[in-house]
Enzyme design. Structure first.
Site: not given
Length: 594
Positions: A81, A329, A331
């Site tokens: 801003e 695969g 984990l």
């Protein structure tokens, strides 16, 4: 609320879904368009601001012209801003400000709100309320109390276009939303597979399944993440580097999850020159190998029970917002079963390799019927070179309507004391209710140098890190000081200082271990002396024990189980006692002394 998909391209700033031009005759068309623009601006900082939100701001003059824009580069830099108002100048008078998210002035100085007020903005359109409970609604109330007209998407403004714009605002800060509501980082599972569902040949060979364009997108995903996690099998089989060397905003932390610690002595992940590695393992696993890793600079974290949820809750406590899972695969199945995976990116290559024993991307989930299969939400398809990228959510982003717990309620130093006990106040990240106590809070300080001339430092952390090298008679040490001094954020200053300390320890002043507490104390005293609102905040904690709740810092923080020395908390309590003694006839004896 359903969420639109993310569209990946080679441009890091365009991961968020691209929007079509809104028809000017549709309800709220212009508001939706400019909010989307603010969300796209915010997305530019992904990977830079972490672990903080992504903010974007667009100022539109009364004539309908875009007068100013800004986005948060990193915590400690000027608010979006502030940048937008400065860029707009006089065109800001009577203008409308579009914000992808409610400002989170968590340091007591309200710079974002003040910038909008002083710039003369008359209307503010906000894409979403701040997810953190202690910040939620504060800026909206402050703006309305000052007479500004504030419209919130989904509350004050409703239409199909508004709903689509709000989805983009949610997506750009999905990690913060998940962290706040679910108390785990936002986790993405990424894998590449052949058309017949294989991630490697039966021999384990996997280079390369996907095309170069797909791999570049993976580097981009890494650059937007706080950390990349793999299992022991991936380290042994692929010897990966896990860097974002072809794209992205920064180098993510590398995490290896292994129960047995059966890892090679030599691996690319043990090279700390570019980025650090953390190994998480079962308590007691291969103590001798742990010592070897420690000698290489690798951090080892032990768990009584090693599972994906415990690990993610731990990294939540460390302040991580987003994790990219690039594991095998076994984990992957464990992480999915634990409910910590939120989104999936699957790169499917038009190749067939076959092989009864060739590995697949996800191991056994215990499902025996197709009706049990997990369905992705908001599925998106995109062709990347010859590959097809399929992405979608495994679970929707949490609803932001219920009360969301504050992140500082997680850490408990003393198990006999409730985290809600007023006698203990925890602080760690600058987003916490007492986050201004952190040495990373963006409060510039002025300190005299060796010649007595006052020098401005962007934060306490800038001052602290630079003083590791000040006084060393070496041009490289002086270069380090200048790099740290010019760092755009406290996080960046810390990365430079720590990295140089690891790579070139000979540049560190010989008396550093003896003086570092004094260096930190001088900087903290300056900070709390020149900012009245910070001084008041510190004095308001009289009678309470202050604990820096870092679960991994055993010197400055309280540590994971309260075993840390908590020197930052001690210094603040000592400083509080000094201020109380100076400002009143009574004195306070700190609960912990240095």
């Amino acid at each position: 609320m359903a969420l639109s998909c993310l569209t990946l391209t080679a441009n890091p700033s365009s991961i968020i879904c691209k929007f079509k031009a809104s028809l000017p005759t549709a309800p709220h068309a212009l508001d939706a368009t400019y909010i989307r623009r603010a969300a796209h601006l915010a997305d530019k900082s992904a990977g830079f601001t972490s672990p903080h939100p992504n903010f974007g701001c667009v100022i539109v003059s009364p004539s309908g012209k875009v007068a100013g824009e800004g986005y948060l580069y990193a915590q400690g830099t000027a608010a979006a801003e502030v940048q937008a108002v400065k860029a707009a100048g006089e065109l800001c008078r009577g203008a409308t400000a579009y914000l992808n998210m409610e400002p989170g002035d968590c340091h007591g100085d309200h710079s974002a709100v003040s910038a909008l007020l002083q710039g003369g903005v008359k209307r503010v359109v906000v894409g979403m309320r701040h997810p953190l409970q202690h910040l939620r609604g504060n800026a909206v109330r402050a703006l309305r109390n000052q007479g500004l007209h504030v419209d919130l998407l989904g509350e004050d403004l409703t239409s199909n276009l508004i709903e689509d714009a709000q989805k983009e605002c949610l997506l750009v800060n999905a990690p913060l939303i998940c962290r706040a509501a679910l108390r785990v980082p936002f986790s993405v599972l990424k894998y590449a597979m052949t058309l017949d569902g294989k991630i490697a040949a039966t021999t384990g060979h996997a280079s390369w399944i996907s095309c170069k364009q797909s791999r570049n997108l993976v580097f981009e995903l890494r650059g937007r993440s706080d950390a990349v996690i793999v299992g022991g099998n991936t380290v042994r089989r692929d010897n990966p580097r896990l860097t974002a060397r072809h794209g992205g905003g920064h180098m993510p932390m590398r995490i290896v999850m292994t129960q047995t610690l059966d890892l090679p002595e030599k691996a690319n992940l043990w090279d700390m020159s570019e980025v650090s590695t953390i190994v998480v393992t079962q308590r007691g696993a291969r103590r001798s190998f742990q010592k070897l890793l420690a000698s290489k600079g690798v951090e080892v974290v032990e768990f009584d029970i090693l599972n994906a949820r415990e690990v993610m809750e731990y990294f939540h406590d460390r302040g991580y917002l987003s994790i990219l899972w690039e594991c095998g695969g076994t984990l992957a199945a464990s992480a999915i079963s634990s409910g910590v995976i939120h989104k999936v990116y699957a790169f499917v290559a038009p190749k067939i390799i076959g092989g009864k024993n060739a590995p697949s991307p996800v191991g056994d989930l215990g499902m025996v019927e197709m009706s049990q299969a997990l369905n992705l939400i908001d599925v998106c398809y995109e062709q990347v070179g010859p590959d097809m990228l399929i992405s979608g959510f495994l679970q929707p982003l949490p609803d932001m309507v219920p009360v969301i717990p504050s992140p500082d309620e997680t850490f408990v130093a003393d198990p006999t004391v409730s985290p809600y006990d007023s006698r203990i106040i925890f602080f760690y990240k600058t987003w916490d209710p007492y986050g201004a106590f952190s040495n990373f809070s963006p409060h510039p300080i002025q300190m005299p140098d060796e010649n007595g001339d006052y020098v401005t430092w962007m934060s306490v952390e800038h001052y602290y890190q630079a003083h590791k090298f000040i006084g060393v008679d070496d041009p490289l040490a002086q270069d380090c000081v200048e790099m740290i001094k010019s760092a755009k954020s406290p996080e960046e200053a810390a990365r430079i200082g720590r990295s140089m300390q690891k790579q070139k320890p000979y540049l560190i002043r010989s008396d550093w271990d003896n003086i570092k507490i004094d260096v930190m104390y001088r900087a903290l005293k300056c900070k709390f002396s020149i900012y009245p609102h910070l001084n008041s905040m510190l004095l308001s904690t009289a009678g309470s024990v202050l604990v820096e709740a870092s679960p991994h810092d055993l010197f400055w923080g309280g540590g994971r189980d309260g075993e840390g020395l908590n020197y930052l908390g001690r210094l603040l309590m000592k400083l509080r006692s000094e201020f109380l003694g100076e400002s009143s006839s009574s004195s306070e004896t700190p609960s912990l002394t240095v």
